[in-house]
Design an enzyme around this catalytic site. Structure first.
Site, PDB file in Angstrom:
ATOM      1  N   ARG A  92       0.943  -1.374  -0.217  1.00 46.54           N
ATOM      2  CA  ARG A  92      -0.007  -0.006   0.054  1.00 46.54           C
ATOM      3  C   ARG A  92       0.806   1.060  -0.077  1.00 46.54           C
ATOM      4  NH1 ARG A  92      -4.711  -2.834   2.494  1.00 46.54           N
ATOM      5  NH2 ARG A  92      -6.475  -1.361   2.498  1.00 46.54           N
ATOM      6  N   ARG A 131     -21.620  -4.279   3.178  1.00 44.64           N
ATOM      7  CA  ARG A 131     -20.756  -5.537   3.098  1.00 44.64           C
ATOM      8  C   ARG A 131     -21.104  -6.231   4.242  1.00 44.64           C
ATOM      9  NH1 ARG A 131     -14.627  -5.314   1.100  1.00 44.64           N
ATOM     10  NH2 ARG A 131     -14.233  -3.825   2.678  1.00 44.64           N
TER      11      ARG A 131
HETATM   12  P1  AMP Z   1      -8.153  -4.353   4.048  1.00 49.03           P
HETATM   13  O1  AMP Z   1      -8.916  -5.418   4.497  1.00 49.03           O
HETATM   14  O2  AMP Z   1      -7.331  -4.602   2.975  1.00 49.03           O
HETATM   15  O3  AMP Z   1      -8.862  -3.079   3.659  1.00 49.03           O
HETATM   16  O4  AMP Z   1      -7.433  -3.570   5.380  1.00 49.03           O
HETATM   17  C1  AMP Z   1      -7.943  -3.335   6.435  1.00 49.03           C
HETATM   18  C2  AMP Z   1      -7.065  -2.486   7.376  1.00 49.03           C
HETATM   19  O5  AMP Z   1      -6.077  -3.089   7.715  1.00 49.03           O
HETATM   20  C3  AMP Z   1      -6.588  -1.109   6.559  1.00 49.03           C
HETATM   21  O6  AMP Z   1      -7.445   0.063   6.584  1.00 49.03           O
HETATM   22  C4  AMP Z   1      -5.221  -0.927   7.462  1.00 49.03           C
HETATM   23  O7  AMP Z   1      -5.563  -0.454   8.765  1.00 49.03           O
HETATM   24  C5  AMP Z   1      -4.648  -2.332   7.573  1.00 49.03           C
HETATM   25  N1  AMP Z   1      -3.935  -2.737   6.384  1.00 49.03           N
HETATM   26  C6  AMP Z   1      -4.087  -3.746   5.725  1.00 49.03           C
HETATM   27  N2  AMP Z   1      -3.261  -4.205   4.672  1.00 49.03           N
HETATM   28  C7  AMP Z   1      -2.133  -3.059   4.999  1.00 49.03           C
HETATM   29  C8  AMP Z   1      -1.071  -2.710   4.299  1.00 49.03           C
HETATM   30  N3  AMP Z   1      -0.585  -3.319   3.359  1.00 49.03           N
HETATM   31  N4  AMP Z   1      -0.391  -1.657   5.119  1.00 49.03           N
HETATM   32  C9  AMP Z   1      -0.872  -1.094   6.140  1.00 49.03           C
HETATM   33  N5  AMP Z   1      -2.199  -1.321   6.833  1.00 49.03           N
HETATM   34  C10 AMP Z   1      -2.847  -2.261   6.036  1.00 49.03           C
END
Ligand code: AMP
Length: 225
Positions: A92, A131
């Site tokens: 990210r 969702r």
């Molecule tokens: P997601 O399910 O991918 O939308 O991730 C949910 C939350 O997890 C995000 O809003 C971040 O707080 C954290 N997160 C997931 N992947 C990352 C990443 N690659 N870098 C930093 N934070 C992450």
């Protein structure tokens, strides 16, 4: 490895990365490495990492790069990754992208396919608000677009459907801002030559997969072979 694929799914929260991952796993047998899922698992298990990460997640902020990189570094050692992996929600940031390149190089491989799924923000907010995911098996539904047969109950395993803490409108707005300010910049990082496909994420998920993504993934770039 001759037929190894390492697929990066780029796209905002709720753009359909998880749904497309499920199709890819079914057809190509790749391991899904979703940092969001790993963090949610750590939160559920009550580990120290989970406790630390939850504060960031609930605020819609990014978890520290070093924590995320350690998670992926460990995950890449798993035997399931031998055929390749789908990176979902990682990298990210540019720091994470650079680290991923280094890690894959250590495993004598690299990213083979980059997929950018585009969906307008207002649709992403609507998708996140409706969702629901199964607390037992993780299957994802939407209360309007893909409802379960019985409200609140998973069709697949009968588990209770729950809403993610960070899928509310206020947190989603913050997540989208970070996506546009930080994660979207990775497109420039990857445009330098890797195999990149941009997809209109408004089309039905199965059409996206059959019409575009599967065709793209069937081809492995020469330099990987
Ligand atoms: P997601 O399910 O991918 O939308 O991730 C949910 C939350 O997890 C995000 O809003 C971040 O707080 C954290 N997160 C997931 N992947 C990352 C990443 N690659 N870098 C930093 N934070 C992450």
């Amino acid at each position: 490895m001759f037929d190894r694929r390492n697929v990066l799914l780029l796209g905002a929260p709720a753009s359909g990365k998880g749904t497309q991952s499920a199709y890819i796993i079914r057809d190509f047998g790749l391991a899904q490495l979703s940092t969001g899922d790993m963090l949610r698992e750590a939160v559920r298990s009550g580990t120290e990492l989970g406790k630390q990460a939850k504060k960031y997640m609930d605020e819609g902020q990014l978890v520290t790069d070093s924590v995320i990189i350690d998670l992926i570094s460990e995950a890449l050692k798993r035997p399931e990754c031998a055929k390749g992996a789908i990176f979902d929600g990682f990298p990210r940031t540019v720091v994470q992208a650079e680290e991923l390149d280094t890690m894959l190089k250590k495993h004598s491989t690299s990213l083979t396919h980059i997929v950018n799924i585009e969906v307008p923000d207002e649709v992403l907010i609507e998708r996140a608000a409706g969702r629901r995911s199964c607390s037992k098996c993780g299957k994802v539904f939407h209360i309007s677009f893909n409802p379960p047969s019985v409200a609140g109950v998973c069709d697949k395993c009968g588990g209770e459907l729950i809403q993610r803490d960070d899928d509310n409108e206020a947190t989603m707005a913050k997540r989208l801002k970070i996506f546009h300010d930080t994660t979207e910049k990775l497109l420039t990082y990857y445009e330098r030559g890797t195999n990149l496909l941009t997809i209109d994420g408004m089309a039905p998920a199965d059409e996206i997969y059959i019409g575009k993504l599967k065709v793209f993934l069937n081809d492995i770039p020469q330099k990987q072979q």
